[in-house]
Design an enzyme around this catalytic site. Sequence first.
Site, PDB file in Angstrom:
ATOM      1  N   HIS A 191       8.409  -4.970   7.855  1.00 19.43           N
ATOM      2  CA  HIS A 191       9.239  -4.829   6.511  1.00 19.43           C
ATOM      3  C   HIS A 191      10.541  -4.196   7.713  1.00 19.43           C
ATOM      4  O   HIS A 191      10.824  -3.594   9.105  1.00 19.43           O
ATOM      5  CB  HIS A 191       8.822  -3.278   6.763  1.00 19.43           C
ATOM      6  CG  HIS A 191       9.942  -2.461   5.896  1.00 19.43           C
ATOM      7  ND1 HIS A 191       9.546  -0.561   6.096  1.00 19.43           N
ATOM      8  CD2 HIS A 191      11.470  -2.494   5.676  1.00 19.43           C
ATOM      9  CE1 HIS A 191      10.084  -0.199   5.417  1.00 19.43           C
ATOM     10  NE2 HIS A 191      11.825  -0.784   4.942  1.00 19.43           N
ATOM     11  N   CYS A 201       3.185   2.295   9.632  1.00 18.79           N
ATOM     12  CA  CYS A 201       3.802   3.940   9.689  1.00 18.79           C
ATOM     13  C   CYS A 201       4.990   4.576  11.017  1.00 18.79           C
ATOM     14  O   CYS A 201       4.332   4.690  11.880  1.00 18.79           O
ATOM     15  CB  CYS A 201       2.585   4.256   8.866  1.00 18.79           C
ATOM     16  SG  CYS A 201       2.421   6.132   8.198  1.00 18.79           S
ATOM     17  N   ARG A 231       8.908   0.529  -3.233  1.00 19.49           N
ATOM     18  CA  ARG A 231       9.750   1.691  -3.935  1.00 19.49           C
ATOM     19  C   ARG A 231      10.060   0.973  -4.985  1.00 19.49           C
ATOM     20  O   ARG A 231       9.799   0.870  -5.782  1.00 19.49           O
ATOM     21  CB  ARG A 231      10.882   1.625  -2.948  1.00 19.49           C
ATOM     22  CG  ARG A 231      10.773   3.086  -2.227  1.00 19.49           C
ATOM     23  CD  ARG A 231      12.361   3.472  -1.126  1.00 19.49           C
ATOM     24  NE  ARG A 231      12.767   2.723  -0.817  1.00 19.49           N
ATOM     25  CZ  ARG A 231      14.267   2.094  -0.613  1.00 19.49           C
ATOM     26  NH1 ARG A 231      14.713   3.385  -1.013  1.00 19.49           N
ATOM     27  NH2 ARG A 231      14.937   1.504  -0.356  1.00 19.49           N
ATOM     28  N   LYS A 280       1.075  -5.251   9.195  1.00 16.90           N
ATOM     29  CA  LYS A 280       2.287  -4.952   8.462  1.00 16.90           C
ATOM     30  C   LYS A 280       3.214  -4.329   9.454  1.00 16.90           C
ATOM     31  O   LYS A 280       2.620  -2.909  10.258  1.00 16.90           O
ATOM     32  CB  LYS A 280       2.617  -3.959   7.411  1.00 16.90           C
ATOM     33  CG  LYS A 280       3.234  -4.019   6.393  1.00 16.90           C
ATOM     34  CD  LYS A 280       2.971  -3.096   5.557  1.00 16.90           C
ATOM     35  CE  LYS A 280       4.544  -2.241   4.438  1.00 16.90           C
ATOM     36  NZ  LYS A 280       5.118  -1.653   5.592  1.00 16.90           N
ATOM     37  N   PRO A 337       0.912  -1.423  -0.295  1.00 13.34           N
ATOM     38  CA  PRO A 337       0.398  -0.122  -0.008  1.00 13.34           C
ATOM     39  C   PRO A 337       1.078   1.406   0.424  1.00 13.34           C
ATOM     40  O   PRO A 337       1.890   1.721   1.165  1.00 13.34           O
ATOM     41  CB  PRO A 337      -0.693   0.306   0.810  1.00 13.34           C
ATOM     42  CG  PRO A 337      -0.122  -1.357   2.248  1.00 13.34           C
ATOM     43  CD  PRO A 337       0.758  -1.956   1.208  1.00 13.34           C
ATOM     44  N   LEU A 338       0.719   2.400  -0.908  1.00 14.39           N
ATOM     45  CA  LEU A 338       1.240   3.192  -1.426  1.00 14.39           C
ATOM     46  C   LEU A 338       0.903   4.886  -1.077  1.00 14.39           C
ATOM     47  O   LEU A 338      -0.200   4.785  -1.845  1.00 14.39           O
ATOM     48  CB  LEU A 338       2.780   3.371  -2.679  1.00 14.39           C
ATOM     49  CG  LEU A 338       3.628   1.792  -3.146  1.00 14.39           C
ATOM     50  CD1 LEU A 338       3.266   1.877  -3.953  1.00 14.39           C
ATOM     51  CD2 LEU A 338       4.449   1.773  -1.485  1.00 14.39           C
ATOM     52  N   THR A 339       1.644   5.713  -0.254  1.00 13.47           N
ATOM     53  CA  THR A 339       0.592   6.962  -0.389  1.00 13.47           C
ATOM     54  C   THR A 339       0.593   7.653  -1.595  1.00 13.47           C
ATOM     55  O   THR A 339       2.070   7.750  -2.131  1.00 13.47           O
ATOM     56  CB  THR A 339       1.187   7.927   1.228  1.00 13.47           C
ATOM     57  OG1 THR A 339       1.116   7.121   1.868  1.00 13.47           O
ATOM     58  CG2 THR A 339       0.678   9.189   1.155  1.00 13.47           C
TER      59      THR A 339
END
Length: 682
Positions: free
Chosen positions: A484, A408, A550, A448, A319-321
């Site tokens: 992560h 986050c 990324r 996550k 999920p990417l902002t």
Amino acid sequence: MSGFPAGTAPVKAEFLISIDPIAVPDDDAAEGSGGGGLTSRNGRDDPDTNDGGGRNKRKRNKEEKKARQGQNKNRRFGKVRDEQDICFKIAAGTLCEFGAECKYNHDLQNYLAAKPPDLWMPTVDELLSASSGSEETQNVPNSRPARCPIFEEFGECKYGFKCRYLSAHIQKALSEDGTESLSLVVDEAKKAHAAISAKEVNYVGADTQKLLRTKKYVFPVTDAYLRELQEADKREQEIEMERKHLKEAERERREAEDSTVVIAEPEQKQETVTEDKTDNLHTQIAADGLHPDVDTPDVSIRFAEKNRLDWRGKTYLAPLTTVGNLPFRRLCVSYGVDITCGEMGLATSFLSGSKEEWSLVRRHPSERTFGVQIAGNKANTLVPTAEVLAKECGSQGGIDFVDVNCGCPIDLVFKTGSGSALLDAPAKLGKALIGMNKALGSIPVTIKLRTGVKDGRNTAEKLMTRAVGGGGESGWGIGCITLHGRTRQQRYTKLADWEYIRQCVDAVRAGEADEDLPPVPIFGNGDCFSSHDYHSAVDQYHVDGVMIGRGALIKPWIFTEIKERREWDISSRERLEGVKKLAEFGLSHFGSDTSGINTTRRYLCEALSFQYRYVPIGLLEVLPARINDRAPRFRGRDELESLLASPNSADWVKISEMFLGPAPEAFVFVPKHKSNAYESQG
């Protein structure tokens, strides 16, 4: 490579302009963080460069360097509209029920007369064969048929006369008196097929949003669960009071033993009572589902009916902002990604009926496995959000899982107790996850994580082993875990710690074996930039797959590489095909009217702000490419490849004009990073 600063991509000599690396923004931008300057991969400030990029460089003064560093904060992107607007009902070729009382214009002929000329969506071959730049390709000869991406996909264009590709779906006819009438064309066969294969799902309507906004939405599962928690808290308080009384009684008994007057019988009686009370206390704790050493209750729940996630060996788009919207996810699906997840949404915003937040849950039918990610800090926001998601989107397969963001790092999220702050609040997280499992029914809950909050204090292992239980005293019934390999404090300043990821996976697997539990999928995350990186991670670090963030932003075709186990030396033409797809997917989602086109343009430029960082592997001396290597100044193998590598935001707008027409004067794209607003340095 000799003569190059450490961490520089090894570009072949014939393509080099300068060994000075291009200024690459801080990758915290991928997670939407504010602040952060430009730093090199070895931690030093970005080197000063002169306009020519040679060795005789002029050092910038402090004011110049400061002006080029950091982010353009508080960016605002106003909508660009037609100068003369028209009622949407009239534009769609229907009647407006408000008639003369409608506040919008109903004069179709005047609107069409003032409307800007139609645009033309060229193919890449047509674009590349044009003798000059993108502006000429927008001059539409009468012999050239117009194409509307929405009409081609859906068999009709809901933007009707407002569409900037109107000539692709308009029909003109002359009446008996010689007047011309206009009507919109509908392809019924294509429309019927698109209703199944192309129509987005998970539309949460205005009525539901209003109920949420006015706090009239009913949450029966949440209400029952929160009552359970309150009762459990009350019981725990009572038990704690009983503990204090027992300690007080024990203290009095010890004082009595030390006194000069010793009464044998009462002393023995007191000891027996104390032991009995202690035994009863632990019996009550066990009956309430509490552990004497745990500060908060884990409410039992059945997980037998949960959908099991079989994700081993699959690819997962993080999920990417900002960039990770539905059009970008569609692009990644076209390159082969298996699992997609929407942008992070705030639980409080979902519950307040935010239109913008609810737009994040929309799903395209091509997304084979799709989830929604939410951020929150406690059960009383996360559980009701899960319940409304299940009720509004879960009944017809609109969502396959709900992911809770526990990683986050940005201050805006962390300081509210959400995101990576939950890593230090496992009891609170456990309450929320168990309640979400109740509220979601058969839909799994995933999490996550980062390795920890502070460097040197990794906490993920304990949290993960606690989370995977099958509904016992300490299990939260998690369907999948993504880790992560960085702490919140670390951000992207160092490489991801894959050795610790393996340590966590092995610990979880050992716990599952001890309790005879089915294995929960565990994905790693961090620095995956090639097929080699993906398959090495699966083989060496025992993960079931890799979530890619990324790497997909910079090269969305990474999923094709992984599927086909190859390093793809993608050509500039093939890359431009991907840009065109993204433009078409954007128009399909945001609209083909003036406003929709420029919203598409904005997000296309956002995507290009990452894709320009790709160094074609045909230009490299050593493979595979590494995500943290910074590109020196280089030229491509052709003019288009050089353009696609430009760090100048003006060139991103130029690329958008190839497919979306000239940007209007009112359109301004402010890049996230100040460095990209400056002219290219050679």
